[in-house]
Write an enzyme that holds these catalytic residues in place. Structure first.
Site, PDB file in Angstrom:
ATOM      1  N   ASP A  82       0.838  -1.203   0.000  1.00  0.00           N
ATOM      2  CA  ASP A  82       0.000   0.000   0.000  1.00  0.00           C
ATOM      3  C   ASP A  82       0.869   1.247   0.000  1.00  0.00           C
ATOM      4  OD1 ASP A  82       0.766  -0.626   2.737  1.00  0.00           O
ATOM      5  OD2 ASP A  82      -0.679   0.869   3.425  1.00  0.00           O
ATOM      6  N   GLU A 177      -0.025  -1.263   5.589  1.00  0.00           N
ATOM      7  CA  GLU A 177       1.011  -0.883   6.561  1.00  0.00           C
ATOM      8  C   GLU A 177       0.858   0.579   6.963  1.00  0.00           C
ATOM      9  OE1 GLU A 177       4.908   0.614   8.087  1.00  0.00           O
ATOM     10  OE2 GLU A 177       3.753   1.313   6.380  1.00  0.00           O
TER      11      GLU A 177
HETATM   12 ZN   LIG Z   1       6.635   2.313   4.275  1.00  0.00          ZN
END
Ligand SMILES: [Zn+2]
Length: 411
Positions: A82, A177
């Site tokens: 992401d 994340e």
């Molecule tokens: Zn990162």
């Protein structure tokens, strides 16, 4: 054999053009379906290069095995797919500046932007490198497509050449994340590694074994709601109480903008509501357990003090743990950190360890039982339009991956 730097550029440019931004406001897992576009591509590419056990888990992570050629611990390598929700990540147009001349880099889609070695000293060290940037309207997404490209390139090399020494390796490409949801409860068992590394760091040589410890806080303020025309002596306005809390919290110290290095902070991130009810969201950060605790206590005390001025209102302060400094666990067994440092020296780099004023997937993973320091990729100016990376820096990161794998067979 394909030139490593060229392969990295080709992969980075292709991966960055795919929008895989995460979304903190989405309750689903993964938070955005577009991350799965990226994941399905990685599944296809991993299968095509001969990786084993390639799976897309129902929590949106891609896992794969590179079979070992020698004895050794099972080593995991992770990168997140992401990109940050803080800046536009739709329509990324990566471009490659070959043989950077050391001057100012301008942007085709926003002439007001300029990336200069005067403002960004590290860029000045990259004369002659191939630099990848976005076009001015978006972030680049080297955070963490660089990590993805590094792992995919290193994996392809190892799978194509059984003479490259390595123990059994496990790869994980995680979603979400950037919104702190990259490590699903099932990931440690599914990964099955003795220890692991994230490729999600900055400048060459960085091997990070310390992150913030982090708590989140929600303060809820309930006033007394009543028609303002009949409010005399009765109405209690939650907005005024919220303002008083913010005003009483430290402002000249203990905020992100007034701290650096090993200092922690209390940071108000959101304030929403109305006269009858207000909600404040804050994040609390410190490297040490007691520092984190003290900052939580300050917040609680401020809430209690303001509550004491208005007994008809109710003020609650809920503090929940987010992640912990990976050092608390790594200091018990520095093997993975030392292995990375020695491997960096094997390829001619001097390792540096600077505490990260943030967290990584590795913070959670370490806490959950898989020690997981963070390694450099070369990414710079992340989460904004001036994000850039040197392809030669990425090549060193890919070499570090190979060096760690080789050294692990001797440990
Ligand atoms: Zn990162």
């Amino acid at each position: 054999m394909t030139d490593l730097t060229e392969e990295l550029i080709e992969r980075l440019v292709r991966y960055c053009a795919i929008d895989s931004q995460s979304d903190a406001d989405s309750p689903s897992s993964p938070s955005t379906a577009i991350q799965l576009d990226m994941q399905r591509l990685l599944v296809d590419e991993l299968k095509a290069m001969g990786a084993q056990d390639v799976t897309l888990t129902d929590y949106g992570a891609v896992l794969a095995t590179i079979p070992g050629t020698a004895e050794g611990p099972v080593v995991g390598f992770l990168a997140h797919v992401d990109t940050a929700p803080q800046f536009n990540a739709t329509g990324v147009k990566p471009r490659v500046i070959r043989g950077y001349n050391g001057g100012a880099i301008t942007y085709p889609d926003d002439p007001s932007l300029s990336l200069t070695p005067d403002a960004f000293l590290y860029l000045g060290e990259k004369r002659g490198h191939d630099i990848v940037t976005a076009s001015g309207l978006t972030l680049l997404g080297a955070d963490d497509k660089a990590g993805v490209a590094i792992l995919m390139s290193a994996a392809r090399r190892m799978l194509a050449d059984p003479s490259i020494p390595r123990p059994t390796l496990r790869l994980a490409f995680t979603p979400d994340e950037e919104i702190g949801r990259g490590v699903d409860a099932r990931l440690p068992a599914d990964l099955g590694a003795d220890f692991a590394y994230t490729f999600d760091g900055g400048r060459v040589g960085e091997i990070e074994d310390e992150t913030f410890s982090a708590d989140g806080a929600v303060v809820t303020i309930r006033g007394v709601s009543i028609h303002p025309g009949y409010a005399t002596g009765k109405l209690v306005n939650a907005i005024h109480l919220a303002a008083r809390i913010i005003e009483t919290l430290p402002q000249a110290t203990m905020t992100p903008e007034t701290t650096a290095g090993r200092e922690g902070f209390i940071h108000a991130t959101d304030m929403e509501g109305g006269a009858s009810e207000m909600r404040l969201k804050l994040i609390i950060r410190d490297f040490e357990r007691d520092g984190l605790e003290q900052k939580g206590a300050i917040l609680r005390k401020v809430c209690e003090a303001v509550a004491a001025t208005e007994p008809r209102a109710s003020i609650t302060c809920e503090i929940t743990p987010q992640y912990r400094n990976m050092r608390y666990w790594l200091e018990d067994d520095m093997t993975p950190v030392e292995l990375a440092r020695e491997s960096a020296r094997d390829i001619g780099l001097e390792p540096v360890s600077i505490p990260i004023r943030g967290g990584t997937d590795g913070s959670r993973l370490t806490e959950m039982g898989i020690p997981c320091p963070n390694l450099f990729t070369g990414m710079q100016n992340i989460h904004g339009p001036l994000e850039w990376i040197s392809a030669q820096d990425m090549a060193l990161a890919a070499q570090l991956c190979l060096a760690i794998s080789a050294r692990a067979t001797r440990s």
